[in-house]
Design an enzyme around this catalytic site. Structure first.
Site, PDB file in Angstrom:
ATOM      1  N   HIS A  99       0.575  -1.251  -0.133  1.00 41.78           N
ATOM      2  CA  HIS A  99       0.015  -0.152  -0.299  1.00 41.78           C
ATOM      3  C   HIS A  99       0.734   1.426  -0.164  1.00 41.78           C
ATOM      4  CE1 HIS A  99      -3.611  -2.266   1.179  1.00 41.78           C
ATOM      5  NE2 HIS A  99      -3.103  -3.046   1.266  1.00 41.78           N
ATOM      6  N   ASN A 171     -10.813  -2.655   2.347  1.00 43.68           N
ATOM      7  CA  ASN A 171     -10.253  -2.813   1.331  1.00 43.68           C
ATOM      8  C   ASN A 171     -11.505  -2.144   0.166  1.00 43.68           C
ATOM      9  OD1 ASN A 171      -7.471  -3.017   1.533  1.00 43.68           O
ATOM     10  ND2 ASN A 171      -7.076  -5.361   0.840  1.00 43.68           N
ATOM     11  N   TYR A 385       0.603  -4.513  12.476  1.00 45.63           N
ATOM     12  CA  TYR A 385       0.364  -2.927  11.434  1.00 45.63           C
ATOM     13  C   TYR A 385       1.501  -2.707  12.819  1.00 45.63           C
ATOM     14  CZ  TYR A 385      -2.375  -3.859   7.858  1.00 45.63           C
ATOM     15  OH  TYR A 385      -3.491  -4.925   7.232  1.00 45.63           O
TER      16      TYR A 385
HETATM   17 FE1  HDE Z   1      -2.590  -5.181   4.872  1.00 49.00          FE
HETATM   18  N1  HDE Z   1      -0.932  -4.472   5.943  1.00 49.00           N
HETATM   19  N2  HDE Z   1      -2.255  -6.338   6.015  1.00 49.00           N
HETATM   20  N3  HDE Z   1      -4.124  -5.851   4.879  1.00 49.00           N
HETATM   21  N4  HDE Z   1      -3.092  -3.493   4.316  1.00 49.00           N
HETATM   22  C1  HDE Z   1      -0.434  -2.776   5.866  1.00 49.00           C
HETATM   23  O1  HDE Z   1       0.600  -1.076   7.434  1.00 49.00           O
HETATM   24  C2  HDE Z   1      -1.063  -6.983   6.654  1.00 49.00           C
HETATM   25  C3  HDE Z   1      -4.895  -7.085   5.020  1.00 49.00           C
HETATM   26  C4  HDE Z   1      -4.729  -2.969   4.763  1.00 49.00           C
HETATM   27  O2  HDE Z   1      -3.413   3.433   3.809  1.00 49.00           O
HETATM   28  C5  HDE Z   1       0.844  -2.192   6.121  1.00 49.00           C
HETATM   29  O3  HDE Z   1       0.735   0.516   7.975  1.00 49.00           O
HETATM   30  C6  HDE Z   1      -0.770  -7.805   6.924  1.00 49.00           C
HETATM   31  C7  HDE Z   1      -6.031  -7.090   4.779  1.00 49.00           C
HETATM   32  C8  HDE Z   1      -4.385  -1.344   3.889  1.00 49.00           C
HETATM   33  O4  HDE Z   1      -1.564   3.515   5.637  1.00 49.00           O
HETATM   34  C9  HDE Z   1       1.456  -3.613   6.276  1.00 49.00           C
HETATM   35  C10 HDE Z   1      -2.028  -8.593   6.246  1.00 49.00           C
HETATM   36  C11 HDE Z   1      -7.185  -5.830   3.961  1.00 49.00           C
HETATM   37  C12 HDE Z   1      -3.741  -0.553   4.181  1.00 49.00           C
HETATM   38  C13 HDE Z   1       0.503  -4.868   6.243  1.00 49.00           C
HETATM   39  C14 HDE Z   1      -2.838  -7.762   5.815  1.00 49.00           C
HETATM   40  C15 HDE Z   1      -5.533  -5.069   4.588  1.00 49.00           C
HETATM   41  C16 HDE Z   1      -2.607  -1.508   4.360  1.00 49.00           C
HETATM   42  C17 HDE Z   1       2.028  -1.800   5.563  1.00 49.00           C
HETATM   43  C18 HDE Z   1      -2.031 -10.395   6.460  1.00 49.00           C
HETATM   44  C19 HDE Z   1      -8.306  -5.360   4.351  1.00 49.00           C
HETATM   45  C20 HDE Z   1      -3.398   0.404   3.890  1.00 49.00           C
HETATM   46  C21 HDE Z   1       1.997  -0.449   6.120  1.00 49.00           C
HETATM   47  C22 HDE Z   1      -2.625 -10.861   7.916  1.00 49.00           C
HETATM   48  C23 HDE Z   1      -9.306  -5.740   5.341  1.00 49.00           C
HETATM   49  C24 HDE Z   1      -2.871   1.195   4.966  1.00 49.00           C
HETATM   50  C25 HDE Z   1       1.287  -0.216   6.957  1.00 49.00           C
HETATM   51  C26 HDE Z   1      -2.591   2.463   5.134  1.00 49.00           C
HETATM   52  C27 HDE Z   1      -1.183  -1.928   5.457  1.00 49.00           C
HETATM   53  C28 HDE Z   1       0.142  -5.678   6.599  1.00 49.00           C
HETATM   54  C29 HDE Z   1      -3.742  -8.414   4.988  1.00 49.00           C
HETATM   55  C30 HDE Z   1      -5.877  -3.671   4.254  1.00 49.00           C
HETATM   56  C31 HDE Z   1       2.513  -4.165   6.605  1.00 49.00           C
HETATM   57  C32 HDE Z   1      -0.013  -8.615   7.790  1.00 49.00           C
HETATM   58  C33 HDE Z   1      -7.128  -8.750   4.672  1.00 49.00           C
HETATM   59  C34 HDE Z   1      -5.550  -0.405   3.542  1.00 49.00           C
HETATM   60  O5  HDE Z   1       1.284  -3.558   8.381  1.00 49.00           O
END
Ligand code: HDE
Length: 752
Positions: A99, A171, A385
């Site tokens: 992202h 999402n 996060y």
């Molecule tokens: Fe994320 N995700 N994600 N994700 N995600 C990040 O956190 C992660 C997942 C989502 O505008 C990271 O600050 C794991 C689902 C958004 O700053 C990180 C898993 C959904 C954003 C991370 C998921 C999301 C992130 C990278 C699976 C929808 C951007 C930077 C276990 C429900 C937020 C950060 C923004 C960002 C990890 C799966 C949505 C690495 C480990 C499912 C919208 O922490």
């Protein structure tokens, strides 16, 4: 404190389809809010005072380094030069690992009057207005990648509530690729550019992505979403948002219910066409960012209604899918949406880095009244996060950065660390204490303290997955069946495109083999385009994401594959909300244009909230046949029809003669036709449109009645009378509101 509105709260059944006029919006949105005031305390205005160093010392010369002699070597002593360069050298922070590319905006969330029966959170009290900051993003691309890549969009909302921060990090698609967070690094490694050559940027069209998802069949449902038009939104303002996981809401009595979060845009959900998206990436890689920014600057504030699907605890096992499985959605036909509030984005950030880049969303940020479930993806995110903020923002004090700062007071014994801003006073930094009078004290639940829902937990420690997670295809089929024919075709074409960029034949074949389990016609269509004979037999178990020591047969998907019915809510085209507001209309014009049409056309479009722009062979101005001058917005060479929603060709003999000699003008109309956009022309402009389409290979004579019809979205009126042009403009506006003429004739025959 979040403000309470004086006016009564909207009715709970206020639907996303209700159009809210601009006047309504401005009355609902307070000019000031507490978060804005808090940020103001950290914001500087451009200063006309003297230039200073970071230590506040006035600088007399910022053009020249300190040297030994006018032409001599620079001196290490130059502390002002070193301070400036040292700061510059460290201006970048690591981009988000996923992202990375995003755009944000401030706004407010206003609660309707119905949520308190299921949730005790303060921000859901009737009429409560809570400041929010929302960031939209793509997932795979780097920070500088194109906005319109085929990808999932992040939809993350930070609510600055009176009880602390609530982050809803979702999402624009309701499911995810994997069921267990331990596979997230594998999935992301597979979709990101390949590690040996860092190719391709912001695309899933490559071997490693398709290798992974075809071996991990739990991804199939989400892959179909990612190959659908949902992955190429027309605008960030025109896409839905989903919390994805099942969450809990807790009411005042302590009763817990399962909920799924949905955001619905009042402008409706609309998409681009893939060919268009590819071209936009070249013409304007900031397409979505610019669109959001300009809409907010112009006062056309985007809005989303927040709804929940509510499932009583007793119904947890009532469905033939598991509520804890994030690759499944709850069809709206089974559990309808209940709208509980509305978000309006009404202010652009003052500084991209300080706000959009430094904002830190964490799924673990919740307030009393909201709680987690055992979804194994959600559980993994709870760790990831806050952890990722440590490397991105560099300190456990990231909550002190203004955009992340809570409006509710932060009082605890956490101390020190990099870049600590708070100056804590007193001797007691521990609890219990007598030195500090016992403060700060625990709140207790009655005083608003957070307490985890006491869900009973029991079981052996195992690395395993519940059998209720094994069905990988029913909902993929459900999704595919729910699409219109046009949408199905887009999905098929998207998969064909992606697989044709995979180098390894075995991967392409395996994908087609997996698609057989979703829909035989889809598999055959994809296979035919790639020269793969169907049916394809897959070697080995279908799902390879199984524990090493457990019998593979146990992990075979359920037998009732391919039985999916349809869920009409999952189609975009089938749920059209007509909207003309903020649509961009290209008006092709040249010197000698007909005076009669242009002013009324521009006025009619602007009155409806559309944005007409004049496109002429060159920039500057154009003169009408009657001598009137108009400012041109863009020369033909600097834009393309892909940046607009509709095209109008103005009449006037001399003007049309000029346009006819301009290849970009002809291409403009033909691409608009290919991309199913509304096209209108008056006077001689009609001949221009006909000739352009004929050049692209369409039979404009034999079929002219069908080609030039409202149904086909091509509206021509050779007469220039006031009556004719008024009705032409009205039809044109209707066609723009329909977004696209999806059933347009001979799309595949047009040679552009
Ligand atoms: Fe994320 N995700 N994600 N994700 N995600 C990040 O956190 C992660 C997942 C989502 O505008 C990271 O600050 C794991 C689902 C958004 O700053 C990180 C898993 C959904 C954003 C991370 C998921 C999301 C992130 C990278 C699976 C929808 C951007 C930077 C276990 C429900 C937020 C950060 C923004 C960002 C990890 C799966 C949505 C690495 C480990 C499912 C919208 O922490």
């Amino acid at each position: 404190m979040p403000q309470k509105k004086d006016s009564p709260a909207p009715a709970p059944n206020h639907s996303a389809k209700t159009k809210v006029s601009k006047a309504d919006k401005s009355s609902a949105i307070p000019e000031e809010n507490e978060k804005k005031a808090q940020l103001a305390g950290f914001t500087t205005q451009p200063d006309d005072g003297s230039l200073t160093s970071n230590q506040g010392v006035k600088i007399s010369d910022d053009q020249n380094t300190l040297k030994a002699g006018r032409r001599g070597p620079s001196l290490l002593e130059d502390h002002l030069f070193r301070e400036k360069l040292m700061h510059f050298d460290h201006e970048r922070i690591p981009e988000r690992v996923v992202h990375a590319r995003g755009s944000g905006a401030h706004g407010v969330f206003e609660a309707y009057d119905n949520a308190q029966s299921i949730c005790k959170a303060d921000f859901l009290k009737p009429g409560t207005v809570t400041p929010v900051f929302t960031r939209f993003s793509t997932v795979a691309g780097f920070r500088g990648s194109s906005d319109v890549a085929r990808d999932v969009r992040g939809f993350a909302v930070k609510f600055y509530t009176q009880e602390g921060i609530f982050d809803l990090v979702g999402n624009n698609m309701p499911v995810f690729f994997i069921q267990d967070g331990i596979k997230f690094p594998d999935f992301i490694h597979a979709v990101k550019p390949e590690p040996h050559n860092e190719i391709p940027q912001a695309q899933s069209a490559h071997d490693t992505f398709w290798d992974f998802v075809s071996l991990s069949t739990e991804a199939t449902h989400m892959v179909l979403w990612a190959m659908s038009d949902r992955a190429i939104p027309r605008s960030l303002r025109m896409m839905e948002g989903f919390g994805v996981h099942t969450f809990r809401m807790i009411d005042k009595k302590g009763t817990s219910r399962f909920v799924k979060f949905h955001w619905r845009p009042t402008l409706g959900t609309h998409s681009l066409i893939w060919d268009e998206a590819l071209k936009i990436s070249g013409k304007d890689p900031d397409f979505h960012r610019r669109d959001l920014w300009e809409a907010i600057e112009s006062g056309a504030y985007p809005e989303w209604e927040l709804s929940v699907q509510v499932i009583e605890e007793k119904d947890e096992f009532k469905f033939d899918f598991d509520l804890l499985d994030p690759t499944k959605l709850v069809p709206e036909e089974l559990v309808p949406l209940t709208p509980i509030g509305k978000m309006t984005l009404n202010r652009n950030p003052a500084n991209f880095f300080a706000e959009t880049e430094q904002v830190a969303f964490c799924i673990s940020h919740i307030v009393p009244g909201i709680d987690f479930t055992d979804d194994p993806l959600l559980q993994a995110r709870l760790f990831s996060y806050p952890d990722t903020q440590l490397s991105r923002l560099g300190s456990p004090n990231f909550h002190e950065i203004p955009i992340n700062k809570s409006l509710a007071p932060v009082v605890n014994n956490q101390r020190d660390g990099h870049m600590r801003q708070t100056i804590n006073t007193g001797a007691a930094s521990y609890e219990p204490n007598t030195v500090g009078g016992g403060c700060p004290f625990q709140a207790g639940v009655k005083m608003g303290g957070f307490a985890t829902y006491p869900q009973p937990v029991e079981g052996p420690k195992v690395r395993d997955r519940a059998e209720s997670f094994f069905d990988h295809f029913s909902q993929a089929t459900l999704f595919y069946n729910s699409q219109t024919e046009v949408e199905k075709k887009h999905i098929m074409q998207a998969i064909q495109f992606e697989l044709s960029h995979c180098n390894t034949p075995a991967i392409r074949e395996r994908v087609v083999g997996v698609l057989e389990h979703v829909d035989k016609g889809l598999a055959k269509g994809v296979g035919d385009a790639l020269g793969i004979k169907t049916p394809v037999k897959i070697d080995g178990p279908l799902n390879q994401l199984v524990p090493a020591d457990i019998a593979k047969e146990k992990y075979q998907p359920s037998k009732n594959i391919g039985h999916g019915k349809s869920s009409p809510a999952l189609s975009i085209i089938g749920n059209l909300i007509p909207a003309v507001e903020t649509r961009k209309v290209a008006v092709l014009i040249a010197d000698g244009y007909a005076d009669e049409t242009v002013d009324p056309l521009l006025k009619a479009l602007t009155d409806k909230g559309a944005i007409p722009q004049l496109i002429a062979p060159l920039g500057g101005t154009v003169k009408s046949a009657g001598g009137k001058e108009l400012a041109v917005d863009f020369g033909l060479n600097s834009v393309g029809s892909v940046l607009f929603d509709a095209v109008y060709v103005v009449g006037g003999k001399k003007a049309v003669d000029t346009l006819s000699k301009q290849a970009p003008a002809v291409l403009f109309v033909n691409e608009a036709y290919k991309h199913c956009k509304a096209i209108a022309a008056s006077g001689e402009g009609c001949d221009f449109v006909k000739n352009a389409l004929a050049k692209a290979g369409l039979d404009v004579k034999g079929e002219s009645a069908d080609l030039f019809s409202a149904k086909n979205g091509v509206l021509l009126s050779a007469a220039e009378s006031k009556k004719d042009s008024t009705s032409l403009t009205e039809d044109f506006i209707d066609a723009i509101g329909n977004h696209r003429a999806w059933d347009r004739l001979h799309i595949d025959d047009i040679a552009v």
